[in-house]
Write an enzyme that holds these catalytic residues in place. Structure first.
Site, PDB file in Angstrom:
ATOM      1  N   HIS A 268      60.169  21.734  47.515  1.00  0.00           N
ATOM      2  CA  HIS A 268      60.890  22.990  47.240  1.00  0.00           C
ATOM      3  C   HIS A 268      60.537  23.401  45.806  1.00  0.00           C
ATOM      4  CE1 HIS A 268      63.784  26.081  47.564  1.00  0.00           C
ATOM      5  NE2 HIS A 268      64.918  25.413  47.522  1.00  0.00           N
ATOM      6  N   HIS A 307      54.233  27.762  53.714  1.00  0.00           N
ATOM      7  CA  HIS A 307      55.614  28.212  53.587  1.00  0.00           C
ATOM      8  C   HIS A 307      56.226  28.261  54.975  1.00  0.00           C
ATOM      9  CE1 HIS A 307      59.098  30.549  52.383  1.00  0.00           C
ATOM     10  NE2 HIS A 307      58.822  30.146  51.160  1.00  0.00           N
ATOM     11  N   ASP A 363      54.695  29.035  44.119  1.00  0.00           N
ATOM     12  CA  ASP A 363      54.486  27.979  43.129  1.00  0.00           C
ATOM     13  C   ASP A 363      53.029  27.774  42.746  1.00  0.00           C
ATOM     14  OD1 ASP A 363      57.158  27.257  42.867  1.00  0.00           O
ATOM     15  OD2 ASP A 363      57.086  26.151  44.739  1.00  0.00           O
TER      16      ASP A 363
HETATM   17  N1  ACO Z   1      48.735  21.038  52.665  1.00  0.00           N
HETATM   18  C1  ACO Z   1      48.143  20.539  53.781  1.00  0.00           C
HETATM   19  N2  ACO Z   1      48.674  20.662  55.009  1.00  0.00           N
HETATM   20  C2  ACO Z   1      49.835  21.297  55.118  1.00  0.00           C
HETATM   21  C3  ACO Z   1      50.512  21.841  54.011  1.00  0.00           C
HETATM   22  C4  ACO Z   1      49.904  21.705  52.751  1.00  0.00           C
HETATM   23  N3  ACO Z   1      50.479  22.202  51.651  1.00  0.00           N
HETATM   24  N4  ACO Z   1      51.662  22.420  54.420  1.00  0.00           N
HETATM   25  C5  ACO Z   1      51.717  22.248  55.720  1.00  0.00           C
HETATM   26  N5  ACO Z   1      50.623  21.570  56.159  1.00  0.00           N
HETATM   27  C6  ACO Z   1      50.283  21.248  57.551  1.00  0.00           C
HETATM   28  C7  ACO Z   1      51.139  20.103  58.072  1.00  0.00           C
HETATM   29  O1  ACO Z   1      50.537  18.855  57.861  1.00  0.00           O
HETATM   30  C8  ACO Z   1      51.251  20.484  59.523  1.00  0.00           C
HETATM   31  O2  ACO Z   1      50.032  20.152  60.146  1.00  0.00           O
HETATM   32  P1  ACO Z   1      50.033  19.579  61.685  1.00  0.00           P
HETATM   33  O3  ACO Z   1      50.536  20.716  62.500  1.00  0.00           O
HETATM   34  O4  ACO Z   1      48.628  19.204  61.932  1.00  0.00           O
HETATM   35  O5  ACO Z   1      50.981  18.410  61.680  1.00  0.00           O
HETATM   36  C9  ACO Z   1      51.321  21.990  59.524  1.00  0.00           C
HETATM   37  O6  ACO Z   1      50.636  22.398  58.335  1.00  0.00           O
HETATM   38  C10 ACO Z   1      52.737  22.550  59.500  1.00  0.00           C
HETATM   39  O7  ACO Z   1      53.423  21.910  58.416  1.00  0.00           O
HETATM   40  P2  ACO Z   1      54.990  21.697  58.377  1.00  0.00           P
HETATM   41  O8  ACO Z   1      55.293  20.591  57.429  1.00  0.00           O
HETATM   42  O9  ACO Z   1      55.505  21.587  59.785  1.00  0.00           O
HETATM   43  O10 ACO Z   1      55.457  23.088  57.790  1.00  0.00           O
HETATM   44  P3  ACO Z   1      56.901  23.383  57.209  1.00  0.00           P
HETATM   45  O11 ACO Z   1      57.156  24.833  57.488  1.00  0.00           O
HETATM   46  O12 ACO Z   1      57.891  22.393  57.675  1.00  0.00           O
HETATM   47  O13 ACO Z   1      56.723  23.130  55.639  1.00  0.00           O
HETATM   48  C11 ACO Z   1      56.330  23.437  53.341  1.00  0.00           C
HETATM   49  C12 ACO Z   1      56.672  24.121  54.676  1.00  0.00           C
HETATM   50  C13 ACO Z   1      57.389  22.356  53.053  1.00  0.00           C
HETATM   51  C14 ACO Z   1      56.408  24.481  52.240  1.00  0.00           C
HETATM   52  C15 ACO Z   1      54.938  22.809  53.444  1.00  0.00           C
HETATM   53  O14 ACO Z   1      53.981  23.810  53.706  1.00  0.00           O
HETATM   54  C16 ACO Z   1      54.575  22.023  52.171  1.00  0.00           C
HETATM   55  O15 ACO Z   1      54.936  20.846  52.065  1.00  0.00           O
HETATM   56  N6  ACO Z   1      53.838  22.676  51.211  1.00  0.00           N
HETATM   57  C17 ACO Z   1      53.509  22.010  49.968  1.00  0.00           C
HETATM   58  C18 ACO Z   1      54.704  22.001  49.055  1.00  0.00           C
HETATM   59  C19 ACO Z   1      54.994  23.371  48.489  1.00  0.00           C
HETATM   60  O16 ACO Z   1      54.129  24.080  48.030  1.00  0.00           O
HETATM   61  N7  ACO Z   1      56.290  23.709  48.527  1.00  0.00           N
HETATM   62  C20 ACO Z   1      56.786  24.961  47.939  1.00  0.00           C
HETATM   63  C21 ACO Z   1      57.282  25.871  48.999  1.00  0.00           C
HETATM   64  S1  ACO Z   1      57.802  27.391  48.313  1.00  0.00           S
HETATM   65  C22 ACO Z   1      59.321  27.033  47.638  1.00  0.00           C
HETATM   66  O17 ACO Z   1      60.045  26.164  48.038  1.00  0.00           O
HETATM   67  C23 ACO Z   1      59.694  27.798  46.533  1.00  0.00           C
END
Ligand code: ACO
Length: 442
Positions: A268, A307, A363
């Site tokens: 987050h 996201h 971010d």
């Molecule tokens: N890098 C690589 N792969 C990713 C990333 C990433 N940053 N984010 C998601 N994925 C992949 C997952 O591994 C998953 O792949 P799969 O379907 O093969 O298993 C798929 O994309 C979907 O990912 P989820 O985790 O189900 O997506 P969710 O909507 O739950 O998560 C989140 C969203 C937490 C933001 C995620 O994209 C993440 O961890 N990003 C990196 C952290 C980040 O930048 N957070 C800031 C968010 S903005 C904020 O809070 C202000």
């Protein structure tokens, strides 16, 4: 005309049910009438992480993730970023309308009246180790404020809610800056109410021996815009925490401490910190393919990408990318920007990221700007928390006044042991229950 209802046939019993649809939703509680036999538990919806569940009606911010739209109280984020100030936007978010001149002046005055903290707060912060993470200090100190303002528990009292809102928006920058000065062993700088909200924050962060700190207007404005972009974001993890803690009628300081704790997580609000660590670790453009390979192999996540809601682009990321160049005019270019741009270019062409609709989020670029401005990496989530306090308070007040809201208490699907009976310690077989040792959660 088609009626706004959903017809469900329960194939276990052959019975049909008609559920009303309002605002594109059915009420989960309407499912409870669907049961196999009288006395049996009713049907529930199962939604880990609340991916497809609306938990409230809200008027604060609107997001269309497919089209990359974010609005506060109906106003597009792009217009607010260009024309408004953080304090005006905070007023809009908290009160629901843009202020008139007299209301804005009064609001500014009321926030500035609350920038000082009790002297004991200084001693409280003093108690942390020199290397304490400022986000930990912020979380603890926000919670501690509740002991200074016990009347904050009168959450149904409008005047009390108003005062706590002004206090929190006014004091968060002071606590944040004190946390930073503590980590540097520097004397705390008291607020300078002649300066703007962000100008004063920069003064409390960076003032040394000069009699008057004069913030660079470009950096002051850039920080103000960054605060606008972070001020609210509907039902994100920390705002949901704010509502959840607040639903127990805990006071707003305890609720903000909970919300800030949620924001502190790397998935987050700490993602901006992780982005900068990641870009430093990459170090040079030729090492990007290695990182992309790791991300695709599931070994790590590309921080600042992806996201839950935005699936085409995050409008905040686009605005922040533009501000970066204004800041670099003053500070010189942060070399990390070249790595970030190349990482974005490669990722946006890669099938893995394209098919999962992973784009840079808010971010991805904010940390690069903060770093160029001389703000330490550990402060990035703290900056986020200062801005998001406006949104938390608006979401909290909306929850408090919503007659439909009750204490948050979700259901679970129990998948553990059936009833079993206690075996005295001396009668338990040594080496027994190996699954506990191998698979236990803690
Ligand atoms: N890098 C690589 N792969 C990713 C990333 C990433 N940053 N984010 C998601 N994925 C992949 C997952 O591994 C998953 O792949 P799969 O379907 O093969 O298993 C798929 O994309 C979907 O990912 P989820 O985790 O189900 O997506 P969710 O909507 O739950 O998560 C989140 C969203 C937490 C933001 C995620 O994209 C993440 O961890 N990003 C990196 C952290 C980040 O930048 N957070 C800031 C968010 S903005 C904020 O809070 C202000």
């Amino acid at each position: 005309m088609a009626s706004s209802t959903l017809t469900i046939t329960d194939n276990r019993t052959g019975k049909r049910y008609e559920l009303p649809i309002e605002h594109g939703a059915i009420r989960a509680s309407d499912l409870s009438q669907i049961r196999v036999a009288p006395g049996e538990p009713g049907l529930v919806s199962y939604d880990p992480a609340l991916i497809n569940t609306a938990t409230c009606k809200s008027k604060v911010s609107f997001i269309d993730g497919e089209r990359g739209i974010l609005r506060y109280r109906g106003y597009p984020i792009e217009e607010l970023a260009e024309k408004s100030s953080f304090l005006e936007t905070a007023y809009l978010i908290v009160k629901g309308e843009l202020p008139t001149t007299s209301h804005f002046l009064m609001w500014q005055h009321n926030i500035k009246m609350h920038t000082l903290v009790h002297e004991n707060i200084k001693q409280f912060i003093q108690g942390f180790r020199y290397d304490a993470h400022p986000m930990g200090i912020l979380i603890a100190t926000a919670g501690a404020l509740s002991t200074f303002y016990p009347e904050a528990k009168n959450i149904m009292d409008l005047e009390s809610r108003r005062v706590q809102t002004r206090r929190l928006i006014g004091k968060m920058p002071t606590i944040a800056a004190f946390a930073y000065r503590h980590s540097r062993g520097l004397p705390y700088i008291y607020p300078d109410n002649d300066l703007s909200y962000t100008g004063n924050f920069l003064s409390m962060m960076f003032k040394m021996t000069e009699l008057k700190y004069r913030p660079d207007p470009v950096l002051e404005h850039a920080l103000d815009v960054l605060f606008i972009l972070h001020a609210d974001h509907e039902q994100n993890c920390s705002s949901t925490t704010m509502r959840t803690v607040g639903s127990a009628h805990s006071d707003p300081y305890a609720s903000v401490a909970g919300a800030a704790a949620a924001l502190a997580g790397p998935r987050h609000g700490s993602a901006n910190e992780e982005v900068v660590h990641m870009l430093h670790e990459i170090g040079s453009i030729d090492r990007i393919p290695g990182l992309i390979k790791q991300a695709k192999g599931g070994e790590r996540r590309l921080m600042g990408f992806g996201h839950r809601v935005y699936k085409n682009y995050d409008p905040r990321a686009q605005l922040i990318k533009k501000i970066a160049y204004d800041v670099f005019e003053v500070t010189g270019k942060n070399p990390l920007i070249e790595i970030a741009l190349e990482l974005e270019r490669i990722a946006l062409q890669d099938e893995y990221f394209v098919s999962r609709r992973l784009y840079p989020n808010v971010d991805f670029y904010s940390g690069i700007i903060y770093e160029a401005m001389g703000l330490p990496v550990a402060m990035f989530p703290v900056l986020f928390a200062i801005a998001r306090t406006a949104g938390w308070m608006a979401q909290w007040a909306e929850m408090v006044l919503d007659d439909e809201q009750k204490i948050v208490r979700p259901k679970q699907l129990y998948v553990g042991h059936d009833e079993r009976h206690y075996v005295p310690l001396d009668q338990r077989r040594e080496g027994g229950a190996p699954e506990v040792e191998v698979h236990g959660p803690l």
